[in-house]
Design an enzyme around this catalytic site. Structure first.
Site, short mmCIF file in Angstrom:
data_model
loop_
_atom_site.label_atom_id
_atom_site.label_comp_id
_atom_site.label_asym_id
_atom_site.label_seq_id
_atom_site.Cartn_x
_atom_site.Cartn_y
_atom_site.Cartn_z
N LYS A 1 42.80 119.28 -23.50
CA LYS A 1 44.02 119.06 -22.72
C LYS A 1 45.11 118.44 -23.60
CE LYS A 1 43.38 117.73 -18.08
NZ LYS A 1 43.17 116.61 -17.15
N PHE B 1 53.78 109.99 -4.61
CA PHE B 1 53.74 110.84 -3.41
C PHE B 1 54.06 112.30 -3.72
CE2 PHE B 1 55.04 106.52 -2.26
CZ PHE B 1 54.03 106.18 -1.38
N LEU B 2 54.01 112.68 -5.00
CA LEU B 2 54.45 114.05 -5.32
C LEU B 2 53.52 115.12 -4.74
CD1 LEU B 2 52.50 115.34 -7.74
CD2 LEU B 2 53.87 113.85 -9.17
N CYS C 1 43.92 116.18 -2.61
CA CYS C 1 44.38 114.91 -2.02
C CYS C 1 44.00 114.73 -0.56
CB CYS C 1 45.88 114.77 -2.19
SG CYS C 1 46.37 114.58 -3.90
C1 UDX Z 1 49.78 115.95 -0.62
C2 UDX Z 1 50.92 115.06 -0.10
O1 UDX Z 1 51.92 115.87 0.51
C3 UDX Z 1 51.52 114.27 -1.24
O2 UDX Z 1 52.54 113.40 -0.74
C4 UDX Z 1 50.44 113.47 -1.89
O3 UDX Z 1 50.96 112.77 -2.98
C5 UDX Z 1 49.29 114.37 -2.34
O4 UDX Z 1 48.81 115.14 -1.25
P1 UDX Z 1 49.66 118.28 -1.90
O5 UDX Z 1 48.17 118.14 -1.81
O6 UDX Z 1 50.27 118.69 -3.19
O7 UDX Z 1 50.34 116.88 -1.51
O8 UDX Z 1 50.10 119.35 -0.81
P2 UDX Z 1 50.84 119.45 0.60
O9 UDX Z 1 52.09 120.22 0.39
O10 UDX Z 1 50.94 118.17 1.33
O11 UDX Z 1 49.81 120.42 1.35
C6 UDX Z 1 48.46 120.04 1.53
C7 UDX Z 1 47.69 121.11 2.26
O12 UDX Z 1 48.13 121.20 3.60
C8 UDX Z 1 47.83 122.53 1.69
O13 UDX Z 1 46.57 123.17 1.73
C9 UDX Z 1 48.82 123.20 2.62
O14 UDX Z 1 48.62 124.58 2.68
C10 UDX Z 1 48.48 122.53 3.95
N1 UDX Z 1 49.60 122.45 4.88
C11 UDX Z 1 50.72 121.75 4.55
C12 UDX Z 1 49.50 123.06 6.11
O15 UDX Z 1 48.50 123.70 6.43
N2 UDX Z 1 50.55 122.96 7.00
C13 UDX Z 1 51.68 122.27 6.70
O16 UDX Z 1 52.59 122.22 7.55
C14 UDX Z 1 51.77 121.64 5.44
#
Ligand code: UDX
Length: 449
Positions: free
Chosen positions: A46, A164-165, A275
Site C-alpha cells: 500500500k 464522518f466522510l 461502517c
Molecule cells: C457511512 C456514513 O454515512 C458516514 O458518515 C460514516 O463516516 C461512515 O459510514 P458510508 O458507509 O460510506 O458512510 O456510506 P453511506 O452513504 O452512508 O451508505 C451506507 C449504506 O447504506 C450503503 O450500502 C448504501 O447503499 C445504503 N443506503 C444509504 C441506503 O440503502 N439508503 C439510503 O438512503 C442511504
C-alpha cells in the site's frame, strides 16, 4: 501540558497512521492545506503504491489530490513507526476497527498495536488524535496508556476527532465537513485542532468542543441514526409490499417534511459497507457491557430489517424465475456496497449474488470498479466485462448497486441479449414505465406490480 511543540507554537508536521479510505484522504487533504504530512501504514504494498501516486482503492477525486501532495513534496509515506514518531508534532490515528470474528464487538487490535508501537517512541511533547470509530470509553483508556508508555509521559496528549466522510464522496466531505467534533482534555489540544481545521472553520463548518466520551458517542450515534432511518423506510417497504403501496412515493413525501428530511431515506436492498453494519453491532455490544443494552435493543430490529431485504430480493428473483433458482441464469448489475466505490465489505449486492449461486443459479456479475475485490472474495461467481455481457442469456436480471451506468441502461439494448425480460430493481433506481413498455417484467422492493 507541553503542546504545541514547535518554537512559534504552530503545528507543521503531521503524521497519519493507517492509510485506508479515511487516512489517505485525510493525509492528502492536510498536505493540500499546506502541512508537511507523513502517511504511515504497516502494509508495504500500500505504501509503495501511494508513494508512486497510485491509489490502492477507488475513490473519485482522490488520486489528483494524492499526486499533487507528492509533487509538492509535502506528502510522503512510510512503513516505519520510528520515522513517524520522529516526524510528527501531531499524529492522527486512522486505522480500521472492524467487527470481531464471531462477535458483535469491535476488533480494536489494530488500534492498540498502533498506539503501542507509536507511543513507546514519542519522546517529545505531541498530540495524538484518534479518528477511528471506537466503542465509547476507548479514548480515555488509550489516553491513560499513552501517558504511561511514552517516554515524554503526560506531555503526549490524546484527543478524539471522529470522521464522518462517506465513501465515494470522501474528498468533498473532508474539504467541506458538516461539522468538526473535537474531543479534548485541554485548551492546548483544542487550539491545535482549530489550527488544523482553520480553513474549514473559516468556511463555516461548526467546530464542537467536547470531552472524549462525547466525541466517540457522536460518531456511533450518527451511524446508528442513519442505519435506523434506512431500516425505517425499508420496514415501510415491507408494509407497502403487503398493501400494494409505493415506497418510493412514500419516501419522497416523507422526505419533504423538513423534520424528517430526504437523506438516508432511499428504500432498497439496505445498508452495507465497512461502517454502518459493524458500528451498530459494536454499539449494541458496548451498551451491553455498560448495562444499558435495553436502550439500544431497537438496533437489533434495525439490523434484522436490513438483512430481511436481502432475503426478499432473493425471493423476488426466485418468483420471477418460476419458483426455483436451480439451473437459472442470473445477470447481476453491481456488487459494490454502494455506487462510486470499489468497497465490497458487507456488500448487500455481493451477498445476494453469492446466495443465488448457493441456491443453484449460474450467476454472472458486472460492476464498473469492484470486480477485482469481488473476485477475490467470491471466486465461484462468473465475472463479466460489461453490463451487456453480464446479462447475456439471463433468465433474470438484478440491479443491486445503483451505478449511474445502470440507471441509464437502455431496456431495449439489454432486452436484446437476455433470455427473458425479467428484472428486479434492488435499489429502486429505475423508472419502471420504459422497462414495462419494452416488455420487461419489472419488480422492485416495496413497489406495486
Ligand atoms: C457511512 C456514513 O454515512 C458516514 O458518515 C460514516 O463516516 C461512515 O459510514 P458510508 O458507509 O460510506 O458512510 O456510506 P453511506 O452513504 O452512508 O451508505 C451506507 C449504506 O447504506 C450503503 O450500502 C448504501 O447503499 C445504503 N443506503 C444509504 C441506503 O440503502 N439508503 C439510503 O438512503 C442511504
Amino acid at each position: 501540558m507541553g503542546l504545541p511543540p514547535t518554537v512559534d507554537g504552530t503545528v507543521r508536521r503531521i503524521t497519519v497512521l493507517g492509510t485506508g479510505y479515511l487516512g489517505t484522504v485525510h493525509a492528502a487533504w492536510l498536505a493540500e492545506t499546506g502541512f508537511d504530512v507523513l502517511g504511515m501504514d504497516a502494509d508495504s504494498a500500500k505504501v509503495g503504491a501511494l508513494s508512486r501516486g497510485v491509489l490502492p482503492f477507488y475513490e473519485p477525486g482522490l488520486e489528483p489530490l494524492l499526486r499533487s501532495g507528492l509533487k509538492s513534496g509535502r506528502l510522503s509515506f512510510t512503513t516505519s513507526y520510528a520515522e513517524a514518531a520522529a516526524f510528527g508534532d501531531l499524529h492522527f490515528i486512522c486505522v480500521g476497527t472492524p467487527q470481531r470474528a464471531g462477535s458483535y464487538r469491535a476488533d480494536l487490535s489494530q488500534l492498540h498495536s498502533c498506539l503501542r508501537a507509536l507511543g513507546t517512541l514519542l519522546d517529545r511533547p505531541c498530540l495524538v488524535v484518534g479518528k477511528s470509530t471506537v466503542p465509547v470509553g476507548t479514548a480515555e483508556l488509550l489516553a491513560e496508556r499513552l501517558s504511561v508508555i511514552s517516554p515524554a509521559g503526560a506531555a503526549c496528549e490524546l484527543a478524539w476527532n471522529p470522521e464522518f466522510l462517506r465513501e465515494g464522496h470522501a474528498v468533498h466531505d473532508t474539504m467541506r465537513p458538516d461539522r468538526i467534533v473535537a474531543g479534548v482534555t485541554s485548551a492546548r489540544a483544542e487550539a491545535v485542532l482549530r489550527q488544523v481545521y482553520a480553513k474549514q472553520i473559516a468556511a463555516g463548518a461548526p467546530f464542537l468542543v467536547t470531552d472524549l466520551a462525547t466525541a466517540e458517542m457522536v460518531k456511533v450515534a450518527a451511524n446508528a441514526f442513519l442505519a435506523t432511518k434506512i431500516s425505517f423506510i425499508n420496514a415501510m417497504a415491507e408494509v407497502c409490499e403487503a398493501t400494494n403501496a409505493d415506497v418510493t412515493m412514500l419516501s419522497e413525501a416523507l422526505g419533504l417534511d423538513p423534520r424528517i428530511g430526504a437523506a438516508a431515506l432511499q428504500p432498497g436492498l439496505g445498508f452495507g459497507g465497512g461502517c454502518l453494519p459493524k458500528d451498530i453491532r459494536a454499539f449494541m455490544a458496548r451498551a451491553e457491557e455498560l448495562g444499558v443494552e435495553q436502550a439500544l435493543s431497537f438496533l437489533r430490529e434495525v439490523d434484522a430489517i436490513n438483512m430481511r431485504r436481502r432475503a426478499r430480493m432473493v425471493d423476488l428473483a426466485r418468483e420471477l424465475a418460476g419458483g426455483s433458482l436451480r439451473g437459472q441464469t442470473i445477470g447481476v448489475l453491481g456488487v459494490a456496497f454502494k455506487p462510486d466505490s470499489d468497497d465490497i465489505r458487507d456488500s448487500p449486492a455481493l451477498d445476494v449474488a453469492a446466495t443465488m449461486h448457493r441456491l443453484g443459479a449460474a450467476v454472472t456479475v458486472y460492476d464498473p470498479v469492484a470486480l477485482v475485490n469481488a473476485r477475490k472474495a467470491h471466486a465461484e461467481l462468473n465475472y463479466a466485462g460489461s453490463a451487456l455481457e453480464a446479462v447475456t442469456s439471463a433468465d433474470v436480471t438484478l440491479l443491486l448497486t445503483e451505478w449511474q451506468e445502470f440507471r441509464d441502461a437502455d431496456p431495449e439494448e439489454l432486452g436484446g441479449v437476455v433470455a427473458k425480460r425479467n428484472i428486479v430493481d434492488g435499489r429502486n433506481a429505475l423508472d419502471p414505465d420504459p422497462w414495462r413498455d419494452a416488455g420487461w417484467t419489472y419488480r422492485a422492493l416495496g413497489r406495486p406490480y
